[in-house]
Design a protein around this motif. Structure first.
Motif, PDB file in Angstrom:
ATOM      1  N   ILE A 121       0.872  -1.355  -0.034  1.00 26.62           N
ATOM      2  CA  ILE A 121      -0.013  -0.086  -0.220  1.00 26.62           C
ATOM      3  C   ILE A 121       0.906   1.265  -0.208  1.00 26.62           C
ATOM      4  N   SER A 122       1.868   1.389   0.873  1.00 23.28           N
ATOM      5  CA  SER A 122       2.876   2.408   0.941  1.00 23.28           C
ATOM      6  C   SER A 122       3.553   2.606  -0.369  1.00 23.28           C
ATOM      7  N   ARG A 123       3.921   1.601  -1.160  1.00 21.37           N
ATOM      8  CA  ARG A 123       4.674   1.731  -2.360  1.00 21.37           C
ATOM      9  C   ARG A 123       3.540   2.342  -3.365  1.00 21.37           C
ATOM     10  N   TRP A 124       2.457   1.831  -3.200  1.00 20.88           N
ATOM     11  CA  TRP A 124       1.427   2.391  -4.405  1.00 20.88           C
ATOM     12  C   TRP A 124       1.215   3.999  -4.137  1.00 20.88           C
ATOM     13  N   LEU A 125       1.072   4.145  -2.912  1.00 26.56           N
ATOM     14  CA  LEU A 125       0.805   5.607  -2.524  1.00 26.56           C
ATOM     15  C   LEU A 125       1.809   6.288  -3.168  1.00 26.56           C
ATOM     16  N   ARG A 126       3.075   5.935  -2.671  1.00 30.80           N
ATOM     17  CA  ARG A 126       4.084   7.031  -3.146  1.00 30.80           C
ATOM     18  C   ARG A 126       4.222   6.964  -4.779  1.00 30.80           C
ATOM     19  N   SER A 127       3.826   5.752  -5.531  1.00 30.39           N
ATOM     20  CA  SER A 127       3.895   5.680  -6.918  1.00 30.39           C
ATOM     21  C   SER A 127       2.925   6.938  -7.465  1.00 30.39           C
ATOM     22  N   ARG A 128       2.001   6.970  -6.918  1.00 22.97           N
ATOM     23  CA  ARG A 128       0.777   7.959  -7.172  1.00 22.97           C
ATOM     24  C   ARG A 128       1.400   9.565  -7.049  1.00 22.97           C
ATOM     25  N   GLN A 129       2.480   9.729  -6.514  1.00 16.92           N
ATOM     26  CA  GLN A 129       3.133  11.124  -6.372  1.00 16.92           C
ATOM     27  C   GLN A 129       3.537  11.332  -7.582  1.00 16.92           C
ATOM     28  N   PRO A 130       3.548  12.891  -8.075  1.00 13.16           N
ATOM     29  CA  PRO A 130       4.107  13.069  -9.363  1.00 13.16           C
ATOM     30  C   PRO A 130       5.602  13.399  -9.268  1.00 13.16           C
ATOM     31  N   HIS A 131       6.165  13.614  -7.923  1.00 13.10           N
ATOM     32  CA  HIS A 131       7.439  13.717  -7.713  1.00 13.10           C
ATOM     33  C   HIS A 131       8.035  13.125  -6.616  1.00 13.10           C
ATOM     34  N   GLU A 132       9.262  12.990  -6.341  1.00 11.61           N
ATOM     35  CA  GLU A 132       9.908  12.266  -5.149  1.00 11.61           C
ATOM     36  C   GLU A 132       9.310  12.886  -3.867  1.00 11.61           C
ATOM     37  N   VAL A 133       8.999  12.375  -2.966  1.00 11.49           N
ATOM     38  CA  VAL A 133       8.485  12.629  -1.705  1.00 11.49           C
ATOM     39  C   VAL A 133       9.203  12.155  -0.616  1.00 11.49           C
ATOM     40  N   ALA A 134       9.685  13.121   0.088  1.00 14.27           N
ATOM     41  CA  ALA A 134      10.396  12.701   1.551  1.00 14.27           C
ATOM     42  C   ALA A 134       9.633  11.787   2.365  1.00 14.27           C
ATOM     43  N   PRO A 135      10.365  10.903   3.014  1.00 13.27           N
ATOM     44  CA  PRO A 135       9.801   9.808   3.987  1.00 13.27           C
ATOM     45  C   PRO A 135       8.952  10.449   4.997  1.00 13.27           C
ATOM     46  N   ARG A 136       7.901  10.075   5.327  1.00 16.52           N
ATOM     47  CA  ARG A 136       6.701  10.728   6.178  1.00 16.52           C
ATOM     48  C   ARG A 136       7.453  10.299   7.735  1.00 16.52           C
ATOM     49  N   THR A 137       7.886  11.356   8.313  1.00 18.93           N
ATOM     50  CA  THR A 137       8.282  11.151   9.811  1.00 18.93           C
ATOM     51  C   THR A 137       7.487  11.700  10.797  1.00 18.93           C
ATOM     52  N   LYS A 138       6.330  12.330  10.304  1.00 18.10           N
ATOM     53  CA  LYS A 138       5.584  13.222  11.286  1.00 18.10           C
ATOM     54  C   LYS A 138       3.931  12.586  11.229  1.00 18.10           C
ATOM     55  N   MET A 139       3.347  12.762  12.225  1.00 20.38           N
ATOM     56  CA  MET A 139       2.063  12.131  12.089  1.00 20.38           C
ATOM     57  C   MET A 139       1.136  13.325  11.427  1.00 20.38           C
TER      58      MET A 139
END
Length: 253
Positions: A121-139
């Motif tokens: 699920i996480s990989r799929w969500l990140r693949s939907r982003q149009p550009h590189e997104v930093a890892p989520r480390t905040k709630m």
């Protein structure tokens, strides 16, 4: 209780403490044992909550290295689960015991599905982003709300609350599984402490059972933290899902 029953409760606390720090379904072991030994269900539930506090303390101490990696998330998890558990404790004391029985097993099964599928699920969500997104480390606000709702459930009954918290944190954050497991252990501790304080003030408790559970659970919680750190992430995830499924099936039967 007889001497043999005392030993059973201590051993139950030890096993439940290890489960608290690993797969997160400790109450599905300790609660039925207390009922089988003759405690009324509400007394057993409240006594179990208080008696399992040392398990969370031992586990959180064992995971202190992981918790120091994300201090901001750590404090937010503590606050949200503590606040949520107040509502859960009130519900336990105010509502009929069967109110959540129909929905909780299915909720646990759903969260098991999320925990198992979280990497995809996480990989799929990140693949939907149009550009590189930093890892989520905040709630995020959504993750915070669901963490608080998990705290509500933890204060009410708690069986499977660790699995639910793993699902919430696993989807809301891009952290290593060992860190998520540490945060889950701390979340369960926060919910148990607040709910336990309420139960000490207003609920009927069995202090013998509490003391025996506490003696075993603090050792089990600390040992479980070391075990949880050593287990490969994939194996730990499989064990969490299996434990959650067993918990749900047990509640449905």
């Amino acid at each position: 209780m007889t001497g043999a029953e005392h030993l059973i409760v201590v051993a139950t606390g030890l096993v439940a403490g290890m489960l608290t720090s690993t797969v997160g379904v400790a109450s599905l072991v300790s609660f039925p044992i207390l009922v089988a030994l003759g405690l009324p269900p509400v007394v057993a539930n409240a006594s179990n909550t208080v008696g399992m506090i040392p398990a969370g303390l031992g586990g959180s101490v064992g995971y202190r290295r992981e918790l120091r990696e994300q201090p901001g998330v750590t404090w937010l998890v503590v606050v949200t689960c503590a606040v949520g558990s107040v509502g859960g404790a009130v519900l336990l004391l105010a509502l009929p015991s069967g109110v959540f029985e129909a929905i909780v097993p299915w909720l646990i099964l759903f969260t098991c599905l999320i925990v198992g599928a979280q990497p995809w699920i996480s990989r799929w969500l990140r693949s939907r982003q149009p550009h590189e997104v930093a890892p989520r480390t905040k709630m995020s606000p959504i993750s915070t709300v669901f963490a608080a709702l998990t705290g509500v459930y933890g204060g009410y009954f708690g069986a499977g609350s660790g699995v639910m918290m793993m699902a919430v944190l696993g989807l809301g954050l891009d952290l290593e599984l060992r860190v998520v497991t540490a945060l889950k252990t701390l979340a369960v501790l926060a919910a148990n402490i607040v709910a336990g304080l309420i139960f000490v003030l207003v609920a009927e408790l069995d202090w013998t059972a509490i003391g025996l559970l506490a003696a075993g659970s603090i050792v089990g919680g600390y040992a479980g933290a070391h075990l949880g750190r050593l287990l490969p992430p994939t194996l730990l995830r499989i064990l969490i899902v299996l434990a959650g499924v067993v918990a749900a099936v047990t509640m449905l039967s």
